[in-house]
Design a protein around this motif. Structure first.
Motif, PDB file in Angstrom:
ATOM      1  N   ILE A  45     -15.697   5.481  -2.642  1.00 40.68           N
ATOM      2  CA  ILE A  45     -15.244   4.355  -1.827  1.00 40.68           C
ATOM      3  C   ILE A  45     -16.291   3.898  -0.825  1.00 40.68           C
ATOM      4  O   ILE A  45     -16.447   2.703  -0.571  1.00 40.68           O
ATOM      5  CB  ILE A  45     -13.927   4.723  -1.106  1.00 40.68           C
ATOM      6  CG1 ILE A  45     -12.808   4.921  -2.148  1.00 40.68           C
ATOM      7  CG2 ILE A  45     -13.530   3.659  -0.090  1.00 40.68           C
ATOM      8  CD1 ILE A  45     -11.529   5.474  -1.569  1.00 40.68           C
ATOM      9  N   SER A  71     -13.878  -2.660  -0.012  1.00 39.53           N
ATOM     10  CA  SER A  71     -12.696  -3.128   0.706  1.00 39.53           C
ATOM     11  C   SER A  71     -11.470  -2.412   0.150  1.00 39.53           C
ATOM     12  O   SER A  71     -11.497  -1.830  -0.940  1.00 39.53           O
ATOM     13  CB  SER A  71     -12.534  -4.635   0.557  1.00 39.53           C
ATOM     14  OG  SER A  71     -12.139  -4.952  -0.771  1.00 39.53           O
ATOM     15  N   GLU A  72     -10.385  -2.474   0.903  1.00 37.42           N
ATOM     16  CA  GLU A  72      -9.136  -1.875   0.443  1.00 37.42           C
ATOM     17  C   GLU A  72      -8.723  -2.462  -0.910  1.00 37.42           C
ATOM     18  O   GLU A  72      -8.374  -1.721  -1.844  1.00 37.42           O
ATOM     19  CB  GLU A  72      -8.046  -2.108   1.485  1.00 37.42           C
ATOM     20  CG  GLU A  72      -6.723  -1.442   1.180  1.00 37.42           C
ATOM     21  CD  GLU A  72      -5.687  -1.723   2.258  1.00 37.42           C
ATOM     22  OE1 GLU A  72      -4.540  -2.044   1.905  1.00 37.42           O
ATOM     23  OE2 GLU A  72      -6.032  -1.621   3.463  1.00 37.42           O
ATOM     24  N   ASP A  73      -8.795  -3.782  -1.030  1.00 35.89           N
ATOM     25  CA  ASP A  73      -8.402  -4.435  -2.276  1.00 35.89           C
ATOM     26  C   ASP A  73      -9.299  -4.016  -3.434  1.00 35.89           C
ATOM     27  O   ASP A  73      -8.826  -3.813  -4.560  1.00 35.89           O
ATOM     28  CB  ASP A  73      -8.436  -5.955  -2.116  1.00 35.89           C
ATOM     29  CG  ASP A  73      -7.294  -6.494  -1.259  1.00 35.89           C
ATOM     30  OD1 ASP A  73      -6.312  -5.744  -1.045  1.00 35.89           O
ATOM     31  OD2 ASP A  73      -7.386  -7.643  -0.806  1.00 35.89           O
ATOM     32  N   VAL A  76      -8.437  -0.380  -4.532  1.00 38.95           N
ATOM     33  CA  VAL A  76      -7.146  -0.346  -5.230  1.00 38.95           C
ATOM     34  C   VAL A  76      -7.284  -0.943  -6.629  1.00 38.95           C
ATOM     35  O   VAL A  76      -6.775  -0.385  -7.611  1.00 38.95           O
ATOM     36  CB  VAL A  76      -6.068  -1.100  -4.421  1.00 38.95           C
ATOM     37  CG1 VAL A  76      -4.785  -1.234  -5.239  1.00 38.95           C
ATOM     38  CG2 VAL A  76      -5.786  -0.372  -3.105  1.00 38.95           C
ATOM     39  N   TRP A 102     -10.375   4.199   9.995  1.00 38.51           N
ATOM     40  CA  TRP A 102     -10.872   4.486   8.665  1.00 38.51           C
ATOM     41  C   TRP A 102      -9.824   5.228   7.839  1.00 38.51           C
ATOM     42  O   TRP A 102      -9.576   4.890   6.678  1.00 38.51           O
ATOM     43  CB  TRP A 102     -12.166   5.283   8.742  1.00 38.51           C
ATOM     44  CG  TRP A 102     -12.676   5.770   7.412  1.00 38.51           C
ATOM     45  CD1 TRP A 102     -12.749   7.053   6.973  1.00 38.51           C
ATOM     46  CD2 TRP A 102     -13.166   4.957   6.339  1.00 38.51           C
ATOM     47  NE1 TRP A 102     -13.263   7.104   5.698  1.00 38.51           N
ATOM     48  CE2 TRP A 102     -13.521   5.832   5.284  1.00 38.51           C
ATOM     49  CE3 TRP A 102     -13.328   3.581   6.159  1.00 38.51           C
ATOM     50  CZ2 TRP A 102     -14.036   5.372   4.073  1.00 38.51           C
ATOM     51  CZ3 TRP A 102     -13.841   3.127   4.950  1.00 38.51           C
ATOM     52  CH2 TRP A 102     -14.189   4.012   3.930  1.00 38.51           C
ATOM     53  N   LYS A 105      -7.166   3.039   6.527  1.00 41.42           N
ATOM     54  CA  LYS A 105      -7.596   2.323   5.326  1.00 41.42           C
ATOM     55  C   LYS A 105      -7.461   3.208   4.092  1.00 41.42           C
ATOM     56  O   LYS A 105      -6.953   2.771   3.056  1.00 41.42           O
ATOM     57  CB  LYS A 105      -9.053   1.862   5.497  1.00 41.42           C
ATOM     58  CG  LYS A 105      -9.644   1.208   4.259  1.00 41.42           C
ATOM     59  CD  LYS A 105     -11.079   0.754   4.518  1.00 41.42           C
ATOM     60  CE  LYS A 105     -11.716   0.193   3.250  1.00 41.42           C
ATOM     61  NZ  LYS A 105     -13.090  -0.326   3.499  1.00 41.42           N
ATOM     62  N   LEU A 106      -7.882   4.463   4.205  1.00 37.37           N
ATOM     63  CA  LEU A 106      -7.785   5.394   3.085  1.00 37.37           C
ATOM     64  C   LEU A 106      -6.320   5.632   2.699  1.00 37.37           C
ATOM     65  O   LEU A 106      -5.985   5.681   1.507  1.00 37.37           O
ATOM     66  CB  LEU A 106      -8.457   6.719   3.434  1.00 37.37           C
ATOM     67  CG  LEU A 106      -9.969   6.683   3.686  1.00 37.37           C
ATOM     68  CD1 LEU A 106     -10.463   8.063   4.096  1.00 37.37           C
ATOM     69  CD2 LEU A 106     -10.725   6.187   2.457  1.00 37.37           C
ATOM     70  N   ASN A 108      -3.842   3.577   3.119  1.00 37.98           N
ATOM     71  CA  ASN A 108      -3.363   2.362   2.446  1.00 37.98           C
ATOM     72  C   ASN A 108      -3.836   2.306   1.000  1.00 37.98           C
ATOM     73  O   ASN A 108      -3.090   1.893   0.095  1.00 37.98           O
ATOM     74  CB  ASN A 108      -3.836   1.121   3.203  1.00 37.98           C
ATOM     75  CG  ASN A 108      -3.112   0.926   4.517  1.00 37.98           C
ATOM     76  OD1 ASN A 108      -2.027   1.474   4.718  1.00 37.98           O
ATOM     77  ND2 ASN A 108      -3.707   0.166   5.416  1.00 37.98           N
ATOM     78  N   ILE A 109      -5.084   2.705   0.753  1.00 28.46           N
ATOM     79  CA  ILE A 109      -5.627   2.704  -0.603  1.00 28.46           C
ATOM     80  C   ILE A 109      -4.823   3.654  -1.491  1.00 28.46           C
ATOM     81  O   ILE A 109      -4.392   3.295  -2.592  1.00 28.46           O
ATOM     82  CB  ILE A 109      -7.127   3.087  -0.596  1.00 28.46           C
ATOM     83  CG1 ILE A 109      -7.952   1.959   0.017  1.00 28.46           C
ATOM     84  CG2 ILE A 109      -7.613   3.412  -2.011  1.00 28.46           C
ATOM     85  CD1 ILE A 109      -9.399   2.330   0.299  1.00 28.46           C
ATOM     86  N   ARG A 112      -1.168   2.335  -2.011  1.00 23.63           N
ATOM     87  CA  ARG A 112      -1.079   1.173  -2.883  1.00 23.63           C
ATOM     88  C   ARG A 112      -1.369   1.541  -4.342  1.00 23.63           C
ATOM     89  O   ARG A 112      -0.703   1.047  -5.258  1.00 23.63           O
ATOM     90  CB  ARG A 112      -2.034   0.081  -2.401  1.00 23.63           C
ATOM     91  CG  ARG A 112      -1.567  -0.621  -1.127  1.00 23.63           C
ATOM     92  CD  ARG A 112      -2.591  -1.669  -0.679  1.00 23.63           C
ATOM     93  NE  ARG A 112      -2.818  -2.671  -1.722  1.00 23.63           N
ATOM     94  CZ  ARG A 112      -3.794  -3.586  -1.657  1.00 23.63           C
ATOM     95  NH1 ARG A 112      -4.621  -3.591  -0.600  1.00 23.63           N
ATOM     96  NH2 ARG A 112      -3.943  -4.464  -2.635  1.00 23.63           N
TER      97      ARG A 112
END
Length: 366
Positions: A45, A71-73, A76, A102, A105-106, A108-109, A112
């Motif tokens: 990542i 990025s997160e998107d 994913v 940070w 963000k991880l 969320n990844i 998702r």
């Protein structure tokens, strides 16, 4: 299986790899975990790291490295794409950053990817398990590990690199609060308390390491009751202090061959001693210069997990822990596994048998 210290030290001290050791490891492997080799689609990542480990090209003081963060998107989308391709288990990795932002963000990844892959299962009329997720984000706070676990990650790989305190704190890392052997151990304990399938491992053949260190590494794996082992040969990165200090030794003829042979022996001994854990045939093992068929040899010696890299091509080279990484494709890896006489598995999580033995009473998911 019990095996004497003298036998281990003798094998580690001689040139070459004993056929009897490999045969024993292969026998135990087939009895305990079968002939399967499980795939984990690896996504790197970010190569941004707050650590300054002496051996690693991602160290924060390496100003020559081009830094990136997906990025997160993006992360994913890659994870979901791997799942759609038929690989049901993922590995997410990054340099170490401890900030709450940070880690959010991880989280969320992970969350998702889990949710979106469960939807894919439902659409295909399957039990909505989603992707099996291994993560490796370094030393974090306990609450961070808990958040990632709740988000859907269930395996964590945190390599100790060496179980010897002096080698860890004086040869491989700076002596400061950010590089503590005790912190590493505490993080491993937290991971086990939370409920992760816990993996660790060591570098093999690093300058300053002895065969007694390697023997004690095996004993550490056993005493800590690990579920997964990920280890491989030391390969240098030229923009690191360890290479500068030991350049003559590293460039000496036979250095890589010795690291390779020790790595194969350590995989075999780990299989013999630990029996039903998962063992990774690392990318480093596949990348060591001048050693043909290293992947096949690692599999035959007892490894039962591989992690092909799905990091976007623009960033693969920048995730440079060591130099000249050999990124084989999924089809190349599968072909070589079959050539070695084993069965590549894409559509199962392939969780370690040992974990379910350790916690008892739970049934391994598919």
């Amino acid at each position: 299986m019990e095996i004497s210290d003298d036998r281990i030290l003798k094998e580690l001290s001689i040139d070459g790899v004993s056929g009897s050791l490999i045969s024993l490891a292969d026998l135990i492997r087939k009895q305990k975990v079968g002939d399967f080799v499980y795939f984990r689609g690896l996504v790197e990542i970010s190569n941004i790291c707050s650590k300054n480990c002496y051996y690693c090209g991602l160290r924060k003081d390496n100003t020559k490295l081009r830094r990136y963060a997906l990025s997160e998107d993006e992360a994913v989308a890659i994870g979901v794409s791997i799942y759609k391709s038929g690989i049901s288990s993922l590995a997410l990795q990054s340099g170490e950053v401890k900030s709450d932002r940070w880690v959010e963000k991880l989280v969320n990844i992970v969350k998702r990817i889990k949710e979106e892959t469960k939807k894919i299962d439902e659409e295909n009329g399957k039990q909505p398990e989603g992707a099996g997720i291994t993560i490796s984000f370094g030393e974090l706070e306990k609450e961070h590990y808990e958040e990632l676990f709740k988000a859907g990650a269930h395996r964590y790989l945190l390599r100790i690199e060496t179980s010897d305190r002096e080698l860890y704190e004086k040869k491989l890392h700076p002596v400061d609060k950010d590089h503590s052997f005790d912190t590493r151990l505490r993080c491993l304990e937290w991971l086990k308390e939370i409920g992760y399938q816990v993996g660790t491992g060591v570098m093999i053949g690093v300058p300053g390491q002895t065969i007694k260190h390697l023997l004690n590494d095996l004993k550490f794996f056993k005493s800590f009751d690990v579920d997964m082992v990920g280890m491989g040969p030391y390969i240098e990165h030229r923009d690191t202090p360890l290479f500068v200090w030991y350049r003559k030794e590293i460039e000496k003829k036979g250095f890589y061959r010795k690291a390779y042979e020790l790595s194969v022996k350590m995989i075999a001994f780990a299989r013999v001693i630990l029996e039903d854990v998962n063992i990774v045939a690392s990318t480093a093992l596949q990348s060591i210069p001048g050693c043909e068929n290293s992947l096949e040899t690692g599999i035959i010696a007892g490894a039962n997990v591989v992690m092909p890299v799905f990091t976007p091509s623009d960033f693969k080279k920048a995730y440079s822990i060591y130099e000249n990484k050999n990124n084989l494709t999924v089809s190349q890896i599968a072909e070589r596994i079959e050539k070695a006489g084993y069965t590549p598995v894409f559509d199962r999580w392939g969780d370690p048998v040992h974990y379910f033995e350790r916690i008892k009473g739970q049934t391994a998911p598919v």
